[in-house]
Each structure stands twice: as C-alpha cells, then as structure tokens.
Design an enzyme around this catalytic site. Sequence first.
Site, PDB file in Angstrom:
ATOM      1  N   ASP A  34     -52.275  23.283   9.025  1.00  0.00           N
ATOM      2  CA  ASP A  34     -52.469  22.661  10.334  1.00  0.00           C
ATOM      3  C   ASP A  34     -52.262  23.678  11.451  1.00  0.00           C
ATOM      4  O   ASP A  34     -52.973  23.671  12.458  1.00  0.00           O
ATOM      5  CB  ASP A  34     -51.486  21.502  10.535  1.00  0.00           C
ATOM      6  CG  ASP A  34     -51.908  20.242   9.811  1.00  0.00           C
ATOM      7  OD1 ASP A  34     -53.067  20.176   9.335  1.00  0.00           O
ATOM      8  OD2 ASP A  34     -51.085  19.312   9.724  1.00  0.00           O
ATOM      9  N   GLY A  49     -54.162  13.329   3.270  1.00  0.00           N
ATOM     10  CA  GLY A  49     -52.908  12.590   3.106  1.00  0.00           C
ATOM     11  C   GLY A  49     -53.127  11.231   2.473  1.00  0.00           C
ATOM     12  O   GLY A  49     -52.360  10.807   1.604  1.00  0.00           O
TER      13      GLY A  49
END
Length: 199
Positions: free
Chosen positions: A90, A69
């Site tokens: 995830d 990210g």
Amino acid sequence: MLERFRELQARVLVPVARALLRAGLSPIQVTWFGTISVVAASLICFPQGWLWQGAIITLLLSASDMIDGHMAREAGRVTRWGSFLDSSLDRVADAAIIGGLAWHLGLTGGPWWAAVAVLALVAALLTSYLKARAEAVGATADSGIITRADRVALALVGALLAGLGVPYALEAAMVVLALGGVWTVVQRFAEVHHQLSHG
C-alpha cells in the site's frame, strides 16, 4: 472520512472476490497485480499530463487493494504475512500516485507546487510509519483526520478535476493532503506520547 462506506463496498466487492477465487487466483496474486498496475499507471499517465485518464485507471485498479482482503477472508487465508505484504505494498502504491502527481506538478506548475506534493507524500508515509512504530512499543496511533482512503481519493479527485480543466484543482488537493497529513502526524505523535507518558 471514507471509512463509513466500507459496508457498501463490501456488498459490491465480495461477489467479485468470490469469482476471482473460483477462477483460481490467490489474494496475494491480486495484491501484487494491484500494486504493480497502480505504480505503472501513475508513473506513466501523470507525468505525461494524462490526468483524468490516469485518475480513472488508477481508481479502478485500486479496487484490487480492497478485493484481496475480501478474498483472504472468504477463503480463510488471512495470515500475518498477507497482512504485512498488503500494508507494505500500500505504501508503494501511495508513493507512486502522489509521486507521479508531484512529477507532473514539477513539470507544469513549478518547483513550489512539486514541493507541496512531496510534503504530502512524506506526511502520508510518516503517518503509516508512526502507526507501525507505535504498535512496536505497545501503543496505538490511529488518530488523524486523513486516512489512506481519504489520501487516495483526494489525490485522484484532484487529478480528475484538473484533467477536466478545473483550475488549480490538483494544487488544492495537494495543499489539503499536505496540511491534513502534517496535522495527522502531529496528532499521532501526541497520541503516542500521551499513552507512553501516562501508561
């Protein structure tokens, strides 16, 4: 609970993200690497009983989930596809971690402890699903006492302590994850029901 440490981890991980970008790696490559390596470490180490080793390896590899990210933001490559992929993978990593621990408990602690771990896994996946479905119908589902960071931390700390010989540490972690996860699911159902009934 652990969300308060985001600023601190940003200070540590942003330089790493910049170094990886300079090395020519993309955020999506790091996302895939992190997921595949976490899945492999979890499903190899935990069923074998290598609990503290698996916890440390998985914790280190899980850092890639935060680094990607930062890489995307630093490079100006924040995209809807990247966000979708990261969120989806995830769930795969979560399933591998808790699933690997459930496998271990099934082999060593009996079916009831494995069932508790499976309940924790189902609650974790349902928590994320409820958030996605709520957003699809114009609502939000952000409430809950256990976030993803909390789930991963609790599972890995339980595995680490159990691997170091602390009695029932892993079982206790799974109970907390199961009960906290179920309560989070209930909270999100109530949150969405309130929004859609009074909107």
